[in-house]
Design an enzyme around this catalytic site. Structure first.
Site, PDB file in Angstrom:
ATOM      1  N   LEU A  71      57.487  50.487  43.208  1.00  0.00           N
ATOM      2  CA  LEU A  71      58.826  50.800  43.720  1.00  0.00           C
ATOM      3  C   LEU A  71      59.496  49.583  44.351  1.00  0.00           C
ATOM      4  O   LEU A  71      60.683  49.333  44.134  1.00  0.00           O
ATOM      5  CB  LEU A  71      58.711  51.918  44.765  1.00  0.00           C
ATOM      6  CG  LEU A  71      58.413  53.318  44.200  1.00  0.00           C
ATOM      7  CD1 LEU A  71      57.825  54.232  45.275  1.00  0.00           C
ATOM      8  CD2 LEU A  71      59.682  53.934  43.616  1.00  0.00           C
ATOM      9  N   SER A  83      51.090  39.769  55.532  1.00  0.00           N
ATOM     10  CA  SER A  83      50.926  41.212  55.681  1.00  0.00           C
ATOM     11  C   SER A  83      52.057  41.714  56.561  1.00  0.00           C
ATOM     12  O   SER A  83      52.468  41.034  57.504  1.00  0.00           O
ATOM     13  CB  SER A  83      49.593  41.540  56.349  1.00  0.00           C
ATOM     14  OG  SER A  83      49.590  42.911  56.711  1.00  0.00           O
ATOM     15  N   ASN A  90      58.291  49.306  52.570  1.00  0.00           N
ATOM     16  CA  ASN A  90      57.751  49.972  51.378  1.00  0.00           C
ATOM     17  C   ASN A  90      56.273  49.670  51.135  1.00  0.00           C
ATOM     18  O   ASN A  90      55.595  50.428  50.437  1.00  0.00           O
ATOM     19  CB  ASN A  90      58.605  49.518  50.177  1.00  0.00           C
ATOM     20  CG  ASN A  90      57.963  49.816  48.847  1.00  0.00           C
ATOM     21  OD1 ASN A  90      58.041  50.932  48.347  1.00  0.00           O
ATOM     22  ND2 ASN A  90      57.292  48.814  48.250  1.00  0.00           N
ATOM     23  N   SER A 123      56.242  60.306  52.527  1.00  0.00           N
ATOM     24  CA  SER A 123      55.601  60.866  51.326  1.00  0.00           C
ATOM     25  C   SER A 123      55.492  62.373  51.445  1.00  0.00           C
ATOM     26  O   SER A 123      55.325  62.914  52.549  1.00  0.00           O
ATOM     27  CB  SER A 123      54.199  60.271  51.185  1.00  0.00           C
ATOM     28  OG  SER A 123      53.466  60.995  50.228  1.00  0.00           O
ATOM     29  N   TYR A 126      46.494  58.918  55.315  1.00  0.00           N
ATOM     30  CA  TYR A 126      47.780  58.556  54.700  1.00  0.00           C
ATOM     31  C   TYR A 126      48.868  59.546  55.140  1.00  0.00           C
ATOM     32  O   TYR A 126      49.982  59.150  55.504  1.00  0.00           O
ATOM     33  CB  TYR A 126      47.583  58.568  53.183  1.00  0.00           C
ATOM     34  CG  TYR A 126      48.773  58.228  52.345  1.00  0.00           C
ATOM     35  CD1 TYR A 126      49.201  56.912  52.184  1.00  0.00           C
ATOM     36  CD2 TYR A 126      49.471  59.225  51.655  1.00  0.00           C
ATOM     37  CE1 TYR A 126      50.284  56.602  51.370  1.00  0.00           C
ATOM     38  CE2 TYR A 126      50.542  58.922  50.838  1.00  0.00           C
ATOM     39  CZ  TYR A 126      50.948  57.617  50.701  1.00  0.00           C
ATOM     40  OH  TYR A 126      52.010  57.307  49.890  1.00  0.00           O
ATOM     41  N   ALA A 159      49.043  61.354  57.820  1.00  0.00           N
ATOM     42  CA  ALA A 159      49.386  61.162  59.234  1.00  0.00           C
ATOM     43  C   ALA A 159      50.289  59.943  59.405  1.00  0.00           C
ATOM     44  O   ALA A 159      51.301  59.992  60.113  1.00  0.00           O
ATOM     45  CB  ALA A 159      48.113  61.002  60.057  1.00  0.00           C
ATOM     46  N   ALA A 160      49.945  58.854  58.722  1.00  0.00           N
ATOM     47  CA  ALA A 160      50.767  57.639  58.829  1.00  0.00           C
ATOM     48  C   ALA A 160      52.166  57.899  58.268  1.00  0.00           C
ATOM     49  O   ALA A 160      53.170  57.457  58.839  1.00  0.00           O
ATOM     50  CB  ALA A 160      50.093  56.485  58.089  1.00  0.00           C
ATOM     51  N   LYS A 161      52.236  58.634  57.156  1.00  0.00           N
ATOM     52  CA  LYS A 161      53.529  58.869  56.508  1.00  0.00           C
ATOM     53  C   LYS A 161      54.432  59.776  57.352  1.00  0.00           C
ATOM     54  O   LYS A 161      55.652  59.624  57.333  1.00  0.00           O
ATOM     55  CB  LYS A 161      53.322  59.452  55.104  1.00  0.00           C
ATOM     56  CG  LYS A 161      52.815  58.426  54.081  1.00  0.00           C
ATOM     57  CD  LYS A 161      53.696  57.182  54.063  1.00  0.00           C
ATOM     58  CE  LYS A 161      53.611  56.375  52.793  1.00  0.00           C
ATOM     59  NZ  LYS A 161      54.343  55.086  52.925  1.00  0.00           N
ATOM     60  N   ALA A 166      55.545  56.642  39.208  1.00  0.00           N
ATOM     61  CA  ALA A 166      54.410  56.098  38.473  1.00  0.00           C
ATOM     62  C   ALA A 166      54.156  54.682  38.964  1.00  0.00           C
ATOM     63  O   ALA A 166      55.042  53.831  38.915  1.00  0.00           O
ATOM     64  CB  ALA A 166      54.744  56.076  36.982  1.00  0.00           C
ATOM     65  N   ARG A 207      50.527  51.949  40.396  1.00  0.00           N
ATOM     66  CA  ARG A 207      49.061  51.896  40.458  1.00  0.00           C
ATOM     67  C   ARG A 207      48.513  52.888  41.484  1.00  0.00           C
ATOM     68  O   ARG A 207      47.347  53.254  41.436  1.00  0.00           O
ATOM     69  CB  ARG A 207      48.585  50.474  40.755  1.00  0.00           C
ATOM     70  CG  ARG A 207      48.920  50.009  42.162  1.00  0.00           C
ATOM     71  CD  ARG A 207      48.408  48.610  42.425  1.00  0.00           C
ATOM     72  NE  ARG A 207      48.600  48.261  43.821  1.00  0.00           N
ATOM     73  CZ  ARG A 207      48.164  47.160  44.389  1.00  0.00           C
ATOM     74  NH1 ARG A 207      47.517  46.265  43.658  1.00  0.00           N
ATOM     75  NH2 ARG A 207      48.374  46.907  45.651  1.00  0.00           N
TER      76      ARG A 207
HETATM   77  P1  NAD Z   1      52.177  49.928  44.681  1.00  0.00           P
HETATM   78  O1  NAD Z   1      50.736  49.847  45.001  1.00  0.00           O
HETATM   79  O2  NAD Z   1      52.621  49.687  43.286  1.00  0.00           O
HETATM   80  O3  NAD Z   1      53.012  48.964  45.635  1.00  0.00           O
HETATM   81  C1  NAD Z   1      52.681  48.716  46.973  1.00  0.00           C
HETATM   82  C2  NAD Z   1      52.763  47.235  47.228  1.00  0.00           C
HETATM   83  O4  NAD Z   1      52.519  46.990  48.615  1.00  0.00           O
HETATM   84  C3  NAD Z   1      51.712  46.435  46.453  1.00  0.00           C
HETATM   85  O5  NAD Z   1      52.328  45.447  45.659  1.00  0.00           O
HETATM   86  C4  NAD Z   1      50.834  45.842  47.538  1.00  0.00           C
HETATM   87  O6  NAD Z   1      50.316  44.562  47.234  1.00  0.00           O
HETATM   88  C5  NAD Z   1      51.781  45.791  48.719  1.00  0.00           C
HETATM   89  N1  NAD Z   1      51.068  45.756  50.004  1.00  0.00           N
HETATM   90  C6  NAD Z   1      49.989  46.475  50.369  1.00  0.00           C
HETATM   91  N2  NAD Z   1      49.614  46.159  51.614  1.00  0.00           N
HETATM   92  C7  NAD Z   1      50.484  45.224  52.064  1.00  0.00           C
HETATM   93  C8  NAD Z   1      50.631  44.540  53.303  1.00  0.00           C
HETATM   94  N3  NAD Z   1      49.782  44.737  54.318  1.00  0.00           N
HETATM   95  N4  NAD Z   1      51.660  43.681  53.430  1.00  0.00           N
HETATM   96  C9  NAD Z   1      52.516  43.459  52.406  1.00  0.00           C
HETATM   97  N5  NAD Z   1      52.403  44.068  51.212  1.00  0.00           N
HETATM   98  C10 NAD Z   1      51.415  44.956  51.038  1.00  0.00           C
HETATM   99  O7  NAD Z   1      52.631  51.398  45.158  1.00  0.00           O
HETATM  100  P2  NAD Z   1      54.025  52.197  45.056  1.00  0.00           P
HETATM  101  O8  NAD Z   1      53.717  53.497  44.421  1.00  0.00           O
HETATM  102  O9  NAD Z   1      55.122  51.361  44.523  1.00  0.00           O
HETATM  103  O10 NAD Z   1      54.256  52.518  46.605  1.00  0.00           O
HETATM  104  C11 NAD Z   1      55.315  51.993  47.378  1.00  0.00           C
HETATM  105  C12 NAD Z   1      55.468  52.833  48.626  1.00  0.00           C
HETATM  106  O11 NAD Z   1      55.847  54.168  48.285  1.00  0.00           O
HETATM  107  C13 NAD Z   1      54.190  52.968  49.456  1.00  0.00           C
HETATM  108  O12 NAD Z   1      54.516  52.941  50.830  1.00  0.00           O
HETATM  109  C14 NAD Z   1      53.687  54.335  49.085  1.00  0.00           C
HETATM  110  O13 NAD Z   1      52.852  54.889  50.078  1.00  0.00           O
HETATM  111  C15 NAD Z   1      54.977  55.085  48.920  1.00  0.00           C
HETATM  112  N6  NAD Z   1      54.868  56.297  48.109  1.00  0.00           N
HETATM  113  C16 NAD Z   1      54.621  56.211  46.787  1.00  0.00           C
HETATM  114  C17 NAD Z   1      54.531  57.385  46.052  1.00  0.00           C
HETATM  115  C18 NAD Z   1      54.315  57.362  44.579  1.00  0.00           C
HETATM  116  O14 NAD Z   1      54.353  58.457  43.965  1.00  0.00           O
HETATM  117  N7  NAD Z   1      54.122  56.202  43.963  1.00  0.00           N
HETATM  118  C19 NAD Z   1      54.660  58.630  46.681  1.00  0.00           C
HETATM  119  C20 NAD Z   1      54.916  58.667  48.042  1.00  0.00           C
HETATM  120  C21 NAD Z   1      55.032  57.495  48.746  1.00  0.00           C
END
Ligand code: NAD
Length: 308
Positions: A21, A75, A99, A151, A164, A166-168, A197, A199
């Site tokens: 995302l 980070s 994000n 989430s 997860y 709880a954090a969300k 969609a 990883r």
């Molecule tokens: P993703 O794993 O493709 O992307 C997350 C990115 O965050 C990765 O590139 C990772 O390297 C980076 N990251 C992780 N820890 C980090 C840190 N400490 N500092 C900086 N970067 C860091 O996952 P996504 O699905 O694109 O998720 C994006 C956000 O959306 C997340 O917060 C996730 O919890 C939330 N989310 C996703 C979904 C979903 O269906 N994909 C649903 C609900 C919430």
């Protein structure tokens, strides 16, 4: 072009923008003129390791498309360093999309303290740290647009995701207060609840659903909330597959468990008897502010004093 929503002159930090995302948010913002800090630690989906590659690939893609971007490999826990990258490269920060995220799924019985802490650090503390570091700049310029990523796993619960979830939901609470504190300085904070969609969801969501959940279908919804023309503040938006809706909490009408103001105790049996009314949501409504909740309590007490 003339009626395009543009972000010229704006500086955006997108955390975790090296994939999924975040990558789509960064690409869309840059394509509309924003200068983008592409933050990504580049580790695994469970938060192990680090690499410069994830952020670099997206920065190169943005530049190849004629946009402006800079990589940041910190980070989000070091939020001040992430914001420093924006200030050093572009001198300001207008937009933050919090994000970045990881997963360490285990059932409640098996979550280690490390799994709990790391998930909270990245999602909740990281969003707090980046937001707090940008706050003085946003306040001074009287402008800011902030997104917190929550989430459905937090909103509704999901087996194996207690840390997860709880954090969300912590992020929802954080956004509620940031929205109130920022309002007078035109700093808005909204929440996205995405399903996409990536990883993170690969192998978890059924294939048919997974293929329809392209992150780029959510990006315009999130990026719109970052535009100066969007007045929304303190709102939760759920979005997936080219669909979006507002989500909010409601409170039932409730019932008074005391018969008079003099009555200073309530029996367990009285609670049992009234339980149907306590949990009745037929007249539920949304409250806009904490004052409405306490205002209603004062009304209840007034009525009790009047004997009714
Ligand atoms: P993703 O794993 O493709 O992307 C997350 C990115 O965050 C990765 O590139 C990772 O390297 C980076 N990251 C992780 N820890 C980090 C840190 N400490 N500092 C900086 N970067 C860091 O996952 P996504 O699905 O694109 O998720 C994006 C956000 O959306 C997340 O917060 C996730 O919890 C939330 N989310 C996703 C979904 C979903 O269906 N994909 C649903 C609900 C919430």
């Amino acid at each position: 072009m003339a009626d395009q929503l543009r972000f010229d002159g704006r500086v955006a930090i997108v955390t975790g923008a090296g994939a999924g995302l975040g990558r789509e948010y960064a690409m869309l913002l840059a394509s509309r003129g924003a200068k983008v800090v592409v933050n990504d630690l580049g580790g695994t989906h469970s938060g192990e390791g680090a690499s410069t590659r994830a952020a670099d690939v997206v920065v190169n893609e943005i530049k190849a498309n004629g946009g402006e971007a800079v990589a940041d490999y910190n980070s989000v826990v070091d939020g001040d360093k992430v914001v420093d990258t924006a200030i050093k490269a572009y001198g300001r920060v207008d937009i933050i999309i919090n994000n970045a995220g990881i997963l360490r799924d285990r059932s409640i019985a098996k979550i280690s303290e490390q799994d709990w802490n790391l998930v909270h650090d990245v999602h909740l503390k990281g969003s707090f740290k980046v937001t707090q570091a940008a706050w003085p700049y946003m306040k001074k310029q009287n402008y800011g647009r902030i997104i917190m990523t929550s989430s459905n796993s937090g909103m509704y619960g999901n087996f194996g995701q207690a840390n997860y979830s709880a954090a969300k939901m912590g992020l929802v609470g954080l956004a509620n207060t940031v929205a109130i504190e920022g309002a007078k300085n035109n700093i808005h904070c909204n929440v996205i609840l995405p399903t996409a969609a990536s990883r993170m969801t690969e192998g978890i969501l059924p294939d048919m659903l997974f293929n329809e959940l392209k992150p780029k279908l959510i990006a315009p919804v999130v990026v719109y909330m970052c535009h100066e023309s969007c007045d929304e503040n303190g709102t939760y938006i759920e979005s997936a597959a080219g669909w979006a809706t507002k989500v909010h909490s409601v409170r039932g009408k409730g019932t008074v468990l005391r018969t008079s103001i003099e009555q200073d105790s309530i029996s367990l049996e009285a609670v049992q008897k009234a339980w149907g009314k306590v949990t009745d949501m037929s007249e539920a409504k949304h409250l806009n502010a904490i004052g409405e909740a306490s205002g209603y309590l004062l009304e209840v007490l007034e009525k009790l004093k009047e004997g009714g």
